[in-house]
Design a protein around this motif. Structure first.
Motif, mmCIF file in Angstrom:
data_model
loop_
_atom_site.group_PDB
_atom_site.id
_atom_site.type_symbol
_atom_site.label_atom_id
_atom_site.label_comp_id
_atom_site.label_asym_id
_atom_site.label_seq_id
_atom_site.Cartn_x
_atom_site.Cartn_y
_atom_site.Cartn_z
ATOM 1 N N MET A 1 0.786 -1.243 0.007
ATOM 2 C CA MET A 1 0.108 -0.068 -0.112
ATOM 3 C C MET A 1 0.682 1.303 0.005
ATOM 4 O O MET A 1 1.677 1.302 0.765
ATOM 5 N N LYS A 2 0.648 2.096 -1.065
ATOM 6 C CA LYS A 2 1.317 3.344 -1.044
ATOM 7 C C LYS A 2 0.622 4.511 -0.129
ATOM 8 O O LYS A 2 -0.523 4.524 0.000
ATOM 9 N N SER A 3 1.709 5.181 0.528
ATOM 10 C CA SER A 3 0.982 6.366 1.122
ATOM 11 C C SER A 3 0.491 7.394 0.046
ATOM 12 O O SER A 3 1.030 7.564 -1.077
ATOM 13 N N GLY A 4 -0.581 7.853 0.527
ATOM 14 C CA GLY A 4 -1.255 8.773 -0.314
ATOM 15 C C GLY A 4 -2.071 8.073 -1.449
ATOM 16 O O GLY A 4 -2.797 8.891 -2.208
ATOM 17 N N ASP A 5 -2.296 6.630 -1.442
ATOM 18 C CA ASP A 5 -3.023 6.009 -2.392
ATOM 19 C C ASP A 5 -4.482 6.249 -2.069
ATOM 20 O O ASP A 5 -4.831 6.130 -0.905
ATOM 21 N N PRO A 6 -5.300 6.546 -3.119
ATOM 22 C CA PRO A 6 -6.641 6.944 -2.660
ATOM 23 C C PRO A 6 -7.607 5.776 -2.721
ATOM 24 O O PRO A 6 -8.479 5.714 -2.066
ATOM 25 N N TYR A 7 -7.096 4.812 -2.913
ATOM 26 C CA TYR A 7 -7.857 3.411 -3.368
ATOM 27 C C TYR A 7 -8.332 2.831 -1.838
ATOM 28 O O TYR A 7 -9.613 2.665 -1.701
ATOM 29 N N PRO A 8 -7.649 2.869 -0.824
ATOM 30 C CA PRO A 8 -8.169 2.462 0.383
ATOM 31 C C PRO A 8 -9.340 3.430 1.161
ATOM 32 O O PRO A 8 -10.184 3.130 1.445
ATOM 33 N N ASP A 9 -9.000 4.718 0.801
ATOM 34 C CA ASP A 9 -9.922 5.872 1.334
ATOM 35 C C ASP A 9 -11.457 5.654 0.620
ATOM 36 O O ASP A 9 -12.400 5.633 1.216
ATOM 37 N N GLN A 10 -11.067 5.378 -0.639
ATOM 38 C CA GLN A 10 -12.153 5.187 -1.655
ATOM 39 C C GLN A 10 -12.736 3.905 -1.121
ATOM 40 O O GLN A 10 -14.353 3.983 -1.165
ATOM 41 N N LYS A 11 -12.285 2.795 -0.845
ATOM 42 C CA LYS A 11 -13.224 1.425 -0.531
ATOM 43 C C LYS A 11 -13.663 1.862 1.065
ATOM 44 O O LYS A 11 -15.125 1.346 1.093
ATOM 45 N N ILE A 12 -13.056 2.423 1.659
ATOM 46 C CA ILE A 12 -13.590 2.845 3.163
ATOM 47 C C ILE A 12 -14.893 3.391 3.000
ATOM 48 O O ILE A 12 -15.791 3.350 3.514
#
Length: 161
Positions: A1-12
């Protein structure tokens, strides 16, 4: 997981939205269930109070919420049965009333004024709101008075001779 990656925030965010939607649906379902229970309780209360049309409306509204539930359907059938019973009882009472009036008329015609009055009084007790029995009683009383006055006049006439 990259720092600043929007994917996790999007999924959350998507999960949070789905959870909120599920909670909203659960609340709506609970509110609908409560509305159904309230309508059934209202229908029961109105049925007990013999407000059959009010009960019918409540049960029909409950059926609109849960069309497959048998309780409201059974209660609607019970309402129809009660209305039929009451209509039958009223028809029977009306027949008895009509028979009493006919008996009173017959006794009046035959000159048995006291029996006529008794029949009219009995009819009046069955339907106190009806105006016919008191009118008939007044007619009989007037006839009795007319006959008593005629007898008194005849007796007075005989005493003079």
């Amino acid at each position: 997981m990259k720092s600043g990656d929007p994917y996790p925030d999007q999924k959350i965010s998507e999960i949070d939205a789905k959870l909120a939607e599920a909670k909203q649906k659960e609340q709506e379902k609970a509110a609908e269930e409560q509305r159904y229970k309230d309508l059934i309780a209202d229908g029961h209360a109105k049925f007990t109070a013999k407000d059959y049309e009010g009960a019918r409306k409540a049960y029909n509204d409950a059926l609109a919420i849960k069309p497959n539930e048998t309780l409201a359907k059974d209660k609607l059938a019970a309402i129809d049965e009660k209305i039929e019973e009451e209509n039958s009882a009223k028809a029977e009472l009306r027949k008895k009333y009509d028979d009493l009036l006919a008996n009173g008329d017959r006794e009046f015609k035959n000159g048995d004024y006291d029996l006529a009055i008794d029949a009219y009084k009995a009819a009046g007790k069955l339907f106190p709101e009806e105006s016919v029995p008191p009118q008939k009683i007044a007619e009989v009383e007037a006839k009795k008075k007319e006959l008593a006055d005629a007898e008194a006049a005849e007796a007075a006439k005989k005493q003079k001779f």
